[in-house]
Enzyme design. Structure first.
Site, mmCIF file in Angstrom:
data_model
loop_
_atom_site.group_PDB
_atom_site.id
_atom_site.type_symbol
_atom_site.label_atom_id
_atom_site.label_comp_id
_atom_site.label_asym_id
_atom_site.label_seq_id
_atom_site.Cartn_x
_atom_site.Cartn_y
_atom_site.Cartn_z
ATOM 1 N N GLN A 107 -0.525 3.639 -2.821
ATOM 2 C CA GLN A 107 -1.675 3.484 -3.715
ATOM 3 C C GLN A 107 -1.226 2.934 -5.072
ATOM 4 O O GLN A 107 -0.341 3.493 -5.719
ATOM 5 C CB GLN A 107 -2.388 4.832 -3.886
ATOM 6 C CG GLN A 107 -3.627 4.773 -4.762
ATOM 7 C CD GLN A 107 -4.727 3.881 -4.185
ATOM 8 O OE1 GLN A 107 -5.025 3.928 -2.994
ATOM 9 N NE2 GLN A 107 -5.329 3.044 -5.018
ATOM 10 N N ASP B 147 -1.926 -2.756 4.328
ATOM 11 C CA ASP B 147 -2.533 -3.344 3.130
ATOM 12 C C ASP B 147 -2.340 -4.862 3.106
ATOM 13 O O ASP B 147 -2.938 -5.558 2.287
ATOM 14 C CB ASP B 147 -1.880 -2.742 1.868
ATOM 15 C CG ASP B 147 -2.801 -1.773 1.155
ATOM 16 O OD1 ASP B 147 -4.008 -1.760 1.464
ATOM 17 O OD2 ASP B 147 -2.315 -1.027 0.288
ATOM 18 N N LYS C 270 -10.303 7.234 1.335
ATOM 19 C CA LYS C 270 -9.662 6.606 2.487
ATOM 20 C C LYS C 270 -9.425 7.650 3.580
ATOM 21 O O LYS C 270 -9.685 7.408 4.759
ATOM 22 C CB LYS C 270 -8.339 5.937 2.061
ATOM 23 C CG LYS C 270 -8.567 4.638 1.299
ATOM 24 C CD LYS C 270 -7.339 4.131 0.571
ATOM 25 C CE LYS C 270 -7.694 2.906 -0.293
ATOM 26 N NZ LYS C 270 -6.626 2.457 -1.174
#
Ligand code: NAP
Length: 295
Positions: A97, A120, A53
């Site tokens: 994460q 997200d 990422k």
């Protein structure tokens, strides 16, 4: 029929080119989008995802930070990391994460993220907005699926879509997107899961089948109708002594038999996977625009 390949790697590259241009326009206004990833513990796949990422951010000119915390962090310490990112003006988007150690409350941590920075798309505020049909940030993997369908001109209006899998990360938000009365969606959606009586009975009737299960090669050519579109979100590693590495990455669909019958199909790897990160970058650029009153 031999299916047309829906190439997620190429599409993701194209999206990165488009985002680079948008980031340059923002830079001319003195705005640099920034993404912070919080990594708790030392789960090897999570480390790989977070590094990938960060690398992708660099490619398009998005500022990135990785906040690494050891697995012994307390819930309060995790909150204070999130709070400081919530108030950091360099950071447009925050991602936690997953997975984090099981003694921590992942849902509570997700809720602690300011929804305006939740790139997200997992905060209940953003999930609720999607359900109502007024999305802000949408969950990255399902958004990647929608983007692939759009760019490969799969007309979805009125189509029978079967999604296998109902996770909060993929299946549920994807169903919420596909059922909306939007030009690129507007489909009739069925969701299957482990309590569905006969999954193949559903998949055989579907115009579009989307699998998000994590069950290697579960769906075969005999389980789909001629000309169906197949989107495979699943990623599994299976042993294969015939290759040097000793394993292969496969999806939930048996690629050879499904591609002989489908009209379009995503490969694994190289299908939905690369789109997930491309959508995370898309959401981060959108976050910077929203926070500066430009969207
Ligand atoms: P998850 O949370 O484990 O959910 C799996 C879903 O599949 C559940 O709803 C489960 O049903 C259903 N399922 C599993 N086995 C089944 C079976 N034999 N029959 C019927 N339904 C079954 O997984 P996830 O996070 O959604 O991920 C799914 C897959 O997508 C995994 O392989 C993951 O690695 C992959 N993935 C890929 C990306 C990407 O970027 N390409 C992103 C996220 C996930 P129940 O709800 O009844 O248990």
């Amino acid at each position: 029929m031999t299916a047309e390949l829906i190439d997620g790697s190429e599409t993701a590259k194209q999206i990165r080119r488009e985002l680079t241009a948008q980031v340059q326009e923002l830079a001319a206004k003195g705005i640099v989008p920034g993404l912070a990833a919080i990594l708790v513990g030392d789960d090897p796949p999570s480390k790989i995802y977070v590094n990938s990422k960060a690398k992708n951010c660099q490619k398009v000119g998005v500022y990135s930070e990785v906040i690494r915390k050891d697995a012994g962090i307390t819930q309060d310490e995790l909150y204070s990391v999130i709070d400081s990112l919530n108030s950091n003006p360099r950071i447009s988007g925050i991602l936690l994460q997953s997975p984090i150690p099981s003694f921590l409350d992942e849902f509570a941590a997700c809720v602690r993220i300011n929804p305006i920075k939740d790139v997200d798309g997992l905060h209940p505020d953003n999930v609720g907005r999607l359900l109502i049909g007024k999305p802000r940030y949408q969950s990255c993997t399902p958004l990647g699926v929608i983007e692939l369908l759009k760019r490969y001109r799969v007309e979805m209006k009125g189509k029978e879509v079967v999604i296998v899998g109902r996770s909060n990360l993929v299946g549920k938000p994807l169903a919420a997107m596909l059922m909306q009365k939007w030009p690129e969606t507007n489909a009739t959606v069925t969701i299957c899961h482990s309590a569905t009586r006969d999954i193949y009975d559903h998949t055989r009737r579907a115009d579009v089948v989307i699998t998000a299960m994590g069950q290697p090669e579960f769906l075969r050519g005999e389980h789909i109708k001629e000309g169906a579109v197949i989107i495979d979100v699943g990623i599994s590693r299976i042993d294969d002594p015939s290759v040097e590495k000793g394993y292969r990455i496969v999806g939930d669909c048996h690629f050879e038999s499904c591609s002989a019958k489908a009209s379009k199909i995503t490969p694994v790897p190289g299908g939905v996977g690369p789109m997930t990160i491309a959508m995370l970058l898309t959401n981060t650029v959108l976050a910077a625009k929203i926070q500066h009153g430009l969207a």
